[in-house]
Design a protein around this motif. Structure first.
Motif, PDB file in Angstrom:
ATOM      1  N   ARG A 173       0.833  -1.209   0.000  1.00  0.00           N
ATOM      2  CA  ARG A 173       0.000   0.000   0.000  1.00  0.00           C
ATOM      3  C   ARG A 173       0.869   1.260   0.000  1.00  0.00           C
ATOM      4  NH1 ARG A 173      -5.523  -0.589   3.536  1.00  0.00           N
ATOM      5  NH2 ARG A 173      -6.417  -2.336   2.363  1.00  0.00           N
ATOM      6  N   THR A 174       1.976   1.203   0.751  1.00  0.00           N
ATOM      7  CA  THR A 174       2.871   2.357   0.795  1.00  0.00           C
ATOM      8  C   THR A 174       3.468   2.630  -0.581  1.00  0.00           C
ATOM      9  OG1 THR A 174       3.416   2.029   3.129  1.00  0.00           O
ATOM     10  CG2 THR A 174       5.018   3.246   1.802  1.00  0.00           C
ATOM     11  N   LEU A 175       3.907   1.604  -1.260  1.00  0.00           N
ATOM     12  CA  LEU A 175       4.491   1.786  -2.596  1.00  0.00           C
ATOM     13  C   LEU A 175       3.461   2.313  -3.591  1.00  0.00           C
ATOM     14  CD1 LEU A 175       6.727  -1.411  -2.922  1.00  0.00           C
ATOM     15  CD2 LEU A 175       7.450   0.921  -2.381  1.00  0.00           C
ATOM     16  N   GLU A 176       2.237   1.831  -3.482  1.00  0.00           N
ATOM     17  CA  GLU A 176       1.202   2.264  -4.427  1.00  0.00           C
ATOM     18  C   GLU A 176       0.716   3.673  -4.138  1.00  0.00           C
ATOM     19  OE1 GLU A 176      -1.251  -1.530  -6.055  1.00  0.00           O
ATOM     20  OE2 GLU A 176      -1.531  -1.122  -3.920  1.00  0.00           O
ATOM     21  N   ARG A 177       0.433   3.945  -2.864  1.00  0.00           N
ATOM     22  CA  ARG A 177      -0.221   5.205  -2.524  1.00  0.00           C
ATOM     23  C   ARG A 177       0.743   6.353  -2.294  1.00  0.00           C
ATOM     24  NH1 ARG A 177      -4.914   3.011   1.711  1.00  0.00           N
ATOM     25  NH2 ARG A 177      -5.905   1.548   0.245  1.00  0.00           N
ATOM     26  N   LYS A 178       1.944   6.053  -1.796  1.00  0.00           N
ATOM     27  CA  LYS A 178       2.868   7.140  -1.467  1.00  0.00           C
ATOM     28  C   LYS A 178       4.029   7.275  -2.440  1.00  0.00           C
ATOM     29  CE  LYS A 178       1.626   7.355   3.382  1.00  0.00           C
ATOM     30  NZ  LYS A 178       2.098   7.569   4.779  1.00  0.00           N
ATOM     31  N   ALA A 179       4.369   6.169  -3.122  1.00  0.00           N
ATOM     32  CA  ALA A 179       5.436   6.253  -4.118  1.00  0.00           C
ATOM     33  C   ALA A 179       4.877   6.302  -5.530  1.00  0.00           C
ATOM     34  CB  ALA A 179       6.388   5.063  -3.972  1.00  0.00           C
ATOM     35  N   GLY A 180       3.581   6.070  -5.659  1.00  0.00           N
ATOM     36  CA  GLY A 180       2.943   6.129  -6.971  1.00  0.00           C
ATOM     37  C   GLY A 180       3.356   5.001  -7.899  1.00  0.00           C
ATOM     38  N   LEU A 181       3.779   3.878  -7.345  1.00  0.00           N
ATOM     39  CA  LEU A 181       4.224   2.749  -8.162  1.00  0.00           C
ATOM     40  C   LEU A 181       3.063   1.790  -8.422  1.00  0.00           C
ATOM     41  CD1 LEU A 181       7.622   2.038  -6.347  1.00  0.00           C
ATOM     42  CD2 LEU A 181       7.286   3.188  -8.550  1.00  0.00           C
ATOM     43  N   THR A 182       3.119   1.146  -9.576  1.00  0.00           N
ATOM     44  CA  THR A 182       2.090   0.171  -9.928  1.00  0.00           C
ATOM     45  C   THR A 182       2.677  -1.221  -9.829  1.00  0.00           C
ATOM     46  OG1 THR A 182       1.074   1.733 -11.487  1.00  0.00           O
ATOM     47  CG2 THR A 182       0.475  -0.594 -11.715  1.00  0.00           C
ATOM     48  N   LEU A 183       2.010  -2.073  -9.040  1.00  0.00           N
ATOM     49  CA  LEU A 183       2.506  -3.428  -8.828  1.00  0.00           C
ATOM     50  C   LEU A 183       2.120  -4.331  -9.990  1.00  0.00           C
ATOM     51  CD1 LEU A 183       1.728  -3.891  -5.024  1.00  0.00           C
ATOM     52  CD2 LEU A 183       3.642  -2.733  -6.127  1.00  0.00           C
ATOM     53  N   GLY A 184       2.985  -5.291 -10.273  1.00  0.00           N
ATOM     54  CA  GLY A 184       2.738  -6.210 -11.369  1.00  0.00           C
ATOM     55  C   GLY A 184       2.507  -7.625 -10.874  1.00  0.00           C
ATOM     56  N   GLY A 185       3.202  -8.584 -11.470  1.00  0.00           N
ATOM     57  CA  GLY A 185       3.004  -9.990 -11.132  1.00  0.00           C
ATOM     58  C   GLY A 185       4.008 -10.505 -10.124  1.00  0.00           C
ATOM     59  N   ALA A 186       4.026 -11.836  -9.986  1.00  0.00           N
ATOM     60  CA  ALA A 186       4.915 -12.455  -9.014  1.00  0.00           C
ATOM     61  C   ALA A 186       5.265 -13.867  -9.451  1.00  0.00           C
ATOM     62  CB  ALA A 186       4.261 -12.486  -7.634  1.00  0.00           C
ATOM     63  N   GLU A 187       6.442 -14.325  -9.036  1.00  0.00           N
ATOM     64  CA  GLU A 187       6.854 -15.717  -9.191  1.00  0.00           C
ATOM     65  C   GLU A 187       6.754 -16.367  -7.817  1.00  0.00           C
ATOM     66  OE1 GLU A 187      10.386 -14.942 -12.527  1.00  0.00           O
ATOM     67  OE2 GLU A 187      10.877 -15.423 -10.442  1.00  0.00           O
ATOM     68  N   GLN A 188       6.125 -17.519  -7.759  1.00  0.00           N
ATOM     69  CA  GLN A 188       5.899 -18.158  -6.464  1.00  0.00           C
ATOM     70  C   GLN A 188       6.253 -19.640  -6.513  1.00  0.00           C
ATOM     71  OE1 GLN A 188       1.764 -17.060  -6.552  1.00  0.00           O
ATOM     72  NE2 GLN A 188       2.007 -15.568  -4.916  1.00  0.00           N
ATOM     73  N   THR A 189       6.923 -20.094  -5.462  1.00  0.00           N
ATOM     74  CA  THR A 189       7.260 -21.500  -5.313  1.00  0.00           C
ATOM     75  C   THR A 189       6.833 -21.946  -3.920  1.00  0.00           C
ATOM     76  OG1 THR A 189       9.191 -21.259  -6.752  1.00  0.00           O
ATOM     77  CG2 THR A 189       9.095 -23.230  -5.371  1.00  0.00           C
ATOM     78  N   ILE A 190       6.109 -23.071  -3.849  1.00  0.00           N
ATOM     79  CA  ILE A 190       5.620 -23.565  -2.564  1.00  0.00           C
ATOM     80  C   ILE A 190       6.189 -24.951  -2.294  1.00  0.00           C
ATOM     81  CG2 ILE A 190       3.588 -24.228  -1.226  1.00  0.00           C
ATOM     82  CD1 ILE A 190       1.974 -22.306  -2.862  1.00  0.00           C
ATOM     83  N   THR A 191       6.662 -25.144  -1.076  1.00  0.00           N
ATOM     84  CA  THR A 191       7.131 -26.453  -0.644  1.00  0.00           C
ATOM     85  C   THR A 191       6.537 -26.763   0.729  1.00  0.00           C
ATOM     86  OG1 THR A 191       9.131 -25.453   0.305  1.00  0.00           O
ATOM     87  CG2 THR A 191       9.306 -26.361  -1.923  1.00  0.00           C
ATOM     88  N   ALA A 192       6.532 -28.037   1.081  1.00  0.00           N
ATOM     89  CA  ALA A 192       6.039 -28.460   2.391  1.00  0.00           C
ATOM     90  C   ALA A 192       7.217 -28.773   3.296  1.00  0.00           C
ATOM     91  CB  ALA A 192       5.142 -29.688   2.249  1.00  0.00           C
ATOM     92  N   GLN A 193       7.117 -28.410   4.553  1.00  0.00           N
ATOM     93  CA  GLN A 193       8.162 -28.727   5.515  1.00  0.00           C
ATOM     94  C   GLN A 193       7.558 -28.756   6.906  1.00  0.00           C
ATOM     95  OE1 GLN A 193      10.696 -25.200   4.652  1.00  0.00           O
ATOM     96  NE2 GLN A 193      10.371 -24.611   6.775  1.00  0.00           N
TER      97      GLN A 193
END
Length: 233
Positions: A162-182
């Motif tokens: 929220r800080t990056l979007e509202r106060k820095a005026g940046l637009t967020l994009g996508g993400a790479e995600q990896t999930i493992t069990a432990q």
């Protein structure tokens, strides 16, 4: 094709929960009593109950019986969504506790993931994230120092996105995600109020701005019994 008896019982119990006969946290009758109610063997009844346990609808408590499980927090795995927004969307109150917060030289993996130049530093923070005061996850987040140096610690730790979007005026994009069990280490178990060795979902995520720049590399450990991911195609 006729529906198996245990599935019919599964559906009946699930329907009772959905209509409020048993609320979250309620103990359901014993397998012996339910077997009599449904007119089946305990083996058939146990199969239906186990299916509901596997689905996270019921939970067994050793020595105490079977209970209607608390609803798990869900995260849809698409794009970048803040923990704060996930909690609010599900009617829960988000909060966090900062365990550590400091500038540091990046590790080799952090430097690679965030595409940092030589000499650039990172902000590394460890936080416990809560939903309605229940610990959900422990995360280690790394962000380029240049991206957040103008913001206070409170602005960064309360909701970085929220800080990056509202106060820095940046637009967020996508993400790479990896999930493992432990399983939970002693340190993580203490942070998340669970037993050492309890199931943990470990997420590694690299998040990007709309222009393709990576802005965050986070390693999060979620309590398996309190959180689940789901996919949409």
């Amino acid at each position: 094709m006729e529906t198996p008896v245990y599935i019919q019982i599964h559906n009946a119990i699930k329907r009772d929960i959905e209509t409020g006969k048993w609320a979250i946290g309620d103990r359901i009758p014993s397998e012996r009593k339910l077997a009599v109610v449904f007119g089946v063997s305990r083996m058939t009844l146990r199969q239906a109950i186990q299916t509901l346990v596997d689905e996270g609808i019921l939970e067994r408590r050793i020595g105490a019986g079977t209970y209607v499980a608390n609803q798990k927090v869900q995260e849809k795995m698409s794009g970048v969504t803040s923990f704060t927004d996930i909690m609010l969307a599900q009617g829960k109150t988000p909060s966090s506790k900062t365990v550590s917060y400091h500038l540091a030289n990046p590790s080799l993996s952090e430097k690679e993931k965030l595409k940092l130049a030589d000499g650039e530093q990172v902000l590394r923070m460890e936080r416990i994230r809560y939903a309605d005061n229940v610990p959900i996850s422990f995360e280690v987040a790394t962000v380029p120092e240049a991206l957040v140096q103008q913001f206070s610690k409170a602005e960064v730790t309360s909701s970085l996105y929220r800080t990056l979007e509202r106060k820095a005026g940046l637009t967020l994009g996508g993400a790479e995600q990896t999930i493992t069990a432990q399983t939970a280490s002693e340190r993580i178990a203490e942070f998340l109020a669970i037993k050492r060795g309890a199931p943990i979902l470990r997420l590694r995520q690299r998040s990007f701005l709309k222009d393709g720049r990576p802005f965050e590399y986070v390693r999060t450990q979620y309590v398996g019994s309190r959180f689940e991911f789901y996919l949409e195609r």
